[in-house]
Write a protein that holds these residues in place. Structure first.
Motif, PDB file in Angstrom:
ATOM      1  N   UNK A  36     -16.339  -2.749  -1.196  1.00 30.85           N
ATOM      2  CA  UNK A  36     -14.947  -3.167  -0.981  1.00 30.85           C
ATOM      3  C   UNK A  36     -14.889  -3.956   0.318  1.00 30.85           C
ATOM      4  N   UNK A  37     -14.670  -5.271   0.195  1.00 38.75           N
ATOM      5  CA  UNK A  37     -14.673  -6.139   1.378  1.00 38.75           C
ATOM      6  C   UNK A  37     -13.399  -6.019   2.194  1.00 38.75           C
ATOM      7  N   UNK A  38     -12.335  -5.476   1.581  1.00 37.79           N
ATOM      8  CA  UNK A  38     -11.065  -5.289   2.291  1.00 37.79           C
ATOM      9  C   UNK A  38     -10.478  -3.927   1.945  1.00 37.79           C
ATOM     10  N   UNK A  39      -9.613  -3.451   2.813  1.00 40.81           N
ATOM     11  CA  UNK A  39      -8.838  -2.239   2.533  1.00 40.81           C
ATOM     12  C   UNK A  39      -7.382  -2.526   2.904  1.00 40.81           C
ATOM     13  N   UNK A  40      -6.471  -1.766   2.335  1.00 36.24           N
ATOM     14  CA  UNK A  40      -5.049  -1.921   2.643  1.00 36.24           C
ATOM     15  C   UNK A  40      -4.636  -0.864   3.660  1.00 36.24           C
ATOM     16  N   UNK A  41      -3.901  -1.308   4.691  1.00 36.64           N
ATOM     17  CA  UNK A  41      -3.405  -0.386   5.712  1.00 36.64           C
ATOM     18  C   UNK A  41      -1.943  -0.691   5.997  1.00 36.64           C
ATOM     19  N   UNK A  42      -1.268   0.276   6.569  1.00 39.14           N
ATOM     20  CA  UNK A  42       0.093   0.059   7.054  1.00 39.14           C
ATOM     21  C   UNK A  42       0.023   0.001   8.575  1.00 39.14           C
ATOM     22  N   UNK A  43       0.620  -1.047   9.144  1.00 36.16           N
ATOM     23  CA  UNK A  43       0.572  -1.213  10.592  1.00 36.16           C
ATOM     24  C   UNK A  43       1.851  -1.869  11.080  1.00 36.16           C
ATOM     25  N   UNK A  44       2.080  -1.789  12.385  1.00 37.07           N
ATOM     26  CA  UNK A  44       3.249  -2.444  12.954  1.00 37.07           C
ATOM     27  C   UNK A  44       3.096  -3.949  12.790  1.00 37.07           C
ATOM     28  N   UNK A  45       4.165  -4.601  12.389  1.00 38.10           N
ATOM     29  CA  UNK A  45       4.110  -6.023  12.047  1.00 38.10           C
ATOM     30  C   UNK A  45       3.595  -6.895  13.174  1.00 38.10           C
ATOM     31  N   UNK A  46       3.876  -6.523  14.412  1.00 40.29           N
ATOM     32  CA  UNK A  46       3.439  -7.349  15.536  1.00 40.29           C
ATOM     33  C   UNK A  46       2.104  -6.889  16.126  1.00 40.29           C
TER      34      UNK A  46
END
Length: 209
Positions: free
Chosen positions: A125-135
């Motif tokens: 998996x070359x990428x993963x999805x994360x939740x982060x602060x937009x800035x």
């Protein structure tokens, strides 16, 4: 030495003309057609400075400060459409964001180090999805595989995420798999090869006689 801060402020123009012909003329003038939307606002069709934006897009999940008619708003690059042959940026989609807001983005998996001699590291998996602060969106997550032996598997849940990020990808997702490469099967064993070589030698001798 401190890293030089990149100026992400983009002075944009409101786009009045539409269609392929208008977009083509815009690109000739060094501008990129774009649309920015989100947070209940009406979509804004803009023309962005091509060279400056192309440089900023080298960073994944770029956040731009779009300045239009004296007003500035933050926007996250959501989609970049390129000509498949010329690799020219044809259009950009941006989403309005707010400071402190959380967004879900894909970040790259960067592998460092060398696994145990004789093994290879397959990046599943070359990428993963994360939740982060937009800035404060991270560019990548780093995985050190130094000395890892055959059979070692690294799943999404094993990754050390950048500060402020939360995993969104399924924790059981296989990211890196350490294996010993399979030997190439030539389809013939040594005895068959030797027998074939012997037959060729006999045929050559008979032909000479």
């Amino acid at each position: 030495m401190a890293e030089k801060k990149i100026d992400t402020t983009i002075v944009a123009e409101v786009r009045e003309s539409f269609g392929k012909g208008a977009a083509r003329k815009m690109r000739v003038l060094g501008k990129i057609p774009a649309v920015v939307y989100g947070h209940g606002t009406e979509p804004q069709h803009l023309a962005l400075p091509g060279h400056q934006v192309a440089l900023l897009l080298r960073r994944k999940n770029a956040v731009l400060e779009i300045k239009v008619n004296g007003k500035t708003q933050l926007a996250l690059v959501k989609d970049v459409q390129k000509d498949p042959v010329k690799a020219i940026i044809e259009h950009i989609d941006l989403i309005v964001i707010r400071k402190g807001e959380k967004v879900i983005v894909d970040i790259s998996v960067h592998v460092e180090g060398e696994s145990y001699p004789g093994t290879i590291a397959n990046l599943e998996s070359a990428t993963i999805s994360v939740e982060a602060e937009a800035t404060h969106i991270p560019e990548s997550v780093v995985v050190n595989i130094e000395g890892f032996e055959d059979g070692t598997q690294i799943h999404a849940s094993d990754l050390e995420l950048p500060a402020g990020s939360t995993l969104v990808t399924d924790p059981e997702t296989l990211v890196i798999n350490i294996v010993i490469p399979a030997e190439v099967d030539l389809g013939e064993d040594e005895d068959e090869v030797e027998a074939a070589e012997g037959d060729e030698a006999t045929e050559s001798t008979e032909a000479a006689e």
